[in-house]
Design a protein around this motif. Structure first.
Motif, PDB file in Angstrom:
ATOM      1  N   PHE A  20      13.834 -36.614  45.663  1.00 22.03           N
ATOM      2  CA  PHE A  20      15.189 -36.144  45.345  1.00 22.03           C
ATOM      3  C   PHE A  20      15.480 -34.723  46.050  1.00 22.03           C
ATOM      4  N   ALA A  21      16.907 -34.504  46.339  1.00 22.71           N
ATOM      5  CA  ALA A  21      17.399 -33.260  46.700  1.00 22.71           C
ATOM      6  C   ALA A  21      18.346 -32.602  45.644  1.00 22.71           C
ATOM      7  N   ASN A  22      17.946 -31.412  45.335  1.00 20.74           N
ATOM      8  CA  ASN A  22      18.380 -30.607  44.479  1.00 20.74           C
ATOM      9  C   ASN A  22      19.424 -29.329  45.026  1.00 20.74           C
ATOM     10  N   VAL A  23      20.562 -29.301  44.843  1.00 18.69           N
ATOM     11  CA  VAL A  23      21.257 -28.140  45.548  1.00 18.69           C
ATOM     12  C   VAL A  23      21.377 -26.964  44.451  1.00 18.69           C
ATOM     13  N   GLN A  52      15.475 -37.625  39.369  1.00 21.29           N
ATOM     14  CA  GLN A  52      13.854 -37.652  39.618  1.00 21.29           C
ATOM     15  C   GLN A  52      13.211 -38.898  39.398  1.00 21.29           C
ATOM     16  N   PHE A  53      13.613 -39.711  38.518  1.00 21.95           N
ATOM     17  CA  PHE A  53      13.217 -40.741  37.748  1.00 21.95           C
ATOM     18  C   PHE A  53      13.958 -41.909  37.612  1.00 21.95           C
ATOM     19  N   ASN A  66      18.290 -39.454  54.812  1.00 23.91           N
ATOM     20  CA  ASN A  66      17.249 -40.524  55.461  1.00 23.91           C
ATOM     21  C   ASN A  66      16.407 -39.874  55.993  1.00 23.91           C
ATOM     22  N   ILE A  67      16.841 -38.827  56.545  1.00 19.17           N
ATOM     23  CA  ILE A  67      15.705 -38.288  57.508  1.00 19.17           C
ATOM     24  C   ILE A  67      14.811 -37.075  56.596  1.00 19.17           C
ATOM     25  N   GLU A  68      15.349 -36.449  55.638  1.00 18.17           N
ATOM     26  CA  GLU A  68      14.722 -35.490  54.913  1.00 18.17           C
ATOM     27  C   GLU A  68      13.957 -36.216  54.073  1.00 18.17           C
ATOM     28  N   PHE A  69      14.113 -37.247  53.186  1.00 18.14           N
ATOM     29  CA  PHE A  69      13.319 -37.767  52.362  1.00 18.14           C
ATOM     30  C   PHE A  69      12.139 -38.300  53.006  1.00 18.14           C
TER      31      PHE A  69
END
Length: 416
Positions: free
Chosen positions: A204-207, A257-258, A405-408
């Motif tokens: 996941f991504a967190n800002v 996250q889940f 899509n790239i970062e994960f």
């Protein structure tokens, strides 16, 4: 009710920065990039791990300098602000008395004892990893993560799908109207989490900002997004509040996250021990829909486009949309957000939202996240930092496009 500002802002005509991230360095379990350009550049951190401590130590190693700089600035500002405005924060009287007599640090440490039984131990281990790597006080980091329950922020959100958007995409807004004087925007960070163990969920991504691991804004690899509004102007449809439960920043993080689906997220919200008055939104790009949630310790209500609340002429229902502007009872802001959604209804894209929704509705001063949950694209803007130029508010500044899509899928580089 909240303020009665009926004025509209100017469209945001800045080009969106879609340049690829630039690798700065790597450490064990972590990689540091910059993304964006010029004054609107920010840090992009990737962390891998089998434990929360792995995540935290890599993060703290990569961002040690930024964390060391931000922690005392942010703490001094929020401590002064909370002490000066204690009677305006709608906290329980007994907690106000602790803050007033013992100080904010003591009060937040006490608050932690009320919530620690509800927080995943891996969260504490992640904080410990950051503290060890950056060589700063573990309790100091933990205290900053307790502040959200007190300050909350006044924010805006939407979830749009189906006929409301161009091509039927599922889009979500998270506009954070919080304090722009605490130095946070000097150290903006997007963190990409890559679990190596099932106990850490999925990517996941967190800002957020350097050293802050709670979730206020973010998207997951399961095409889900989260948004939140702190509610100060409520009505009798809200229930009681409590200082004991899972802090909302970790409710939101758990969902990213889940949760695999929208139903997972809504079930978690229904069952978790909740704390304060909030409005949340959860979007699911797989199902192509979103829900808004009225949230308190004792009550939770789930809304779609058919039963959206509050019911008022300044908050009309919109097909294939849920939205809330700045607060619950906030006619001018609610209606202004409604107007901007209706203005381009059926043609809304992330780009048009950036240009004509958040900027004209004037929401998202500290940071703004626009989520394309269909295609897993994140758009982020941050407020003007110290010694930077241009508009203060994030909604008027340049947005950066990040293809998740790239970062994960990114693998750790061998560069040191």
């Amino acid at each position: 009710m909240c303020g009665n500002d009926t004025s509209h802002g100017d469209p945001n005509l800045n080009p969106i920065d879609d340049s690829p991230p630039k690798l700065i360095r790597t450490v064990e379990n972590g990689s540091l990039y910059t993304v964006g350009s010029g004054e609107d550049q920010f840090w992009l951190v990737h962390v891998w791990g089998n434990t929360g401590y792995d995540y935290g130590f890599a993060y703290g190693t990569l961002l040690k300098e930024q964390i060391i700089q931000l922690q005392p600035i942010a703490w001094a500002h929020f401590e002064q602000q909370i002490m000066d405005e204690l009677d305006k924060l709608k906290l329980p009287k007994w907690f106000e008395e602790i803050v007033a007599s013992k100080g904010l640090a003591f009060a937040l440490d006490f608050q932690n004892t009320l919530v620690e039984g509800y927080i995943d131990k891996e969260i504490y281990e992640e904080i410990r990893g950051i503290a060890d790597a950056a060589n700063i006080d573990y309790r100091a980091i933990r205290r900053l993560h307790m502040l959200g329950e007190i300050t909350r922020g006044r924010c805006s959100l939407y979830g749009l799908w189906g006929n409301s958007t161009l091509g039927g995409k599922t889009l979500q807004l998270r506009a954070l109207d919080w304090d722009t004087k605490g130095g946070l925007q000097d150290f903006p960070v997007v963190t990409i989490y890559h679990p190596r163990s099932p106990k850490l969920g999925h990517a996941f991504a967190n800002v957020a900002w350097a050293g802050y691991i709670g979730t206020l804004t973010g998207m997951s690899s399961t095409q889900m997004g989260i948004s939140e509004i702190g509610i100060y102007f409520s009505d009798d449809t809200f229930g009681d509040e409590s200082m004991s439960g899972l802090p909302f920043i970790f409710v939101e993080r758990y969902i990213l996250q889940f949760s695999e689906t929208l139903d997972d997220a809504l079930s978690f919200i229904a069952d978790v021990r909740r704390t304060c008055h909030l409005v949340l939104a959860v979007g699911d790009g797989k199902l192509g829909t979103a829900r808004m949630i009225q949230y308190s310790h004792s009550r939770v209500n789930f809304f779609d486009d058919q039963n959206l609340q509050p019911v008022a002429d300044w908050h009309p229902r919109i097909p294939n949309a849920v939205y809330c502007g700045m607060d619950w009872l906030c006619p001018s802001h609610q209606y202004r957000l409604y107007q901007q959604i209706i203005y381009q209804y059926g043609q809304i894209t992330p780009e048009s939202s950036i240009r004509n929704i958040t900027s004209v509705a004037k929401t998202g001063d500290l940071h703004v996240g626009v989520y394309d949950l269909t295609d897993s694209i994140l758009y982020v803007a941050n407020a003007r930092g110290t010694n930077e130029t241009g508009p203060l508010e994030a909604y008027q500044r340049q947005f950066v496009k990040i293809d998740l899509n790239i970062e994960f899928a990114r693998k750790q580089s061998s560069m040191k």
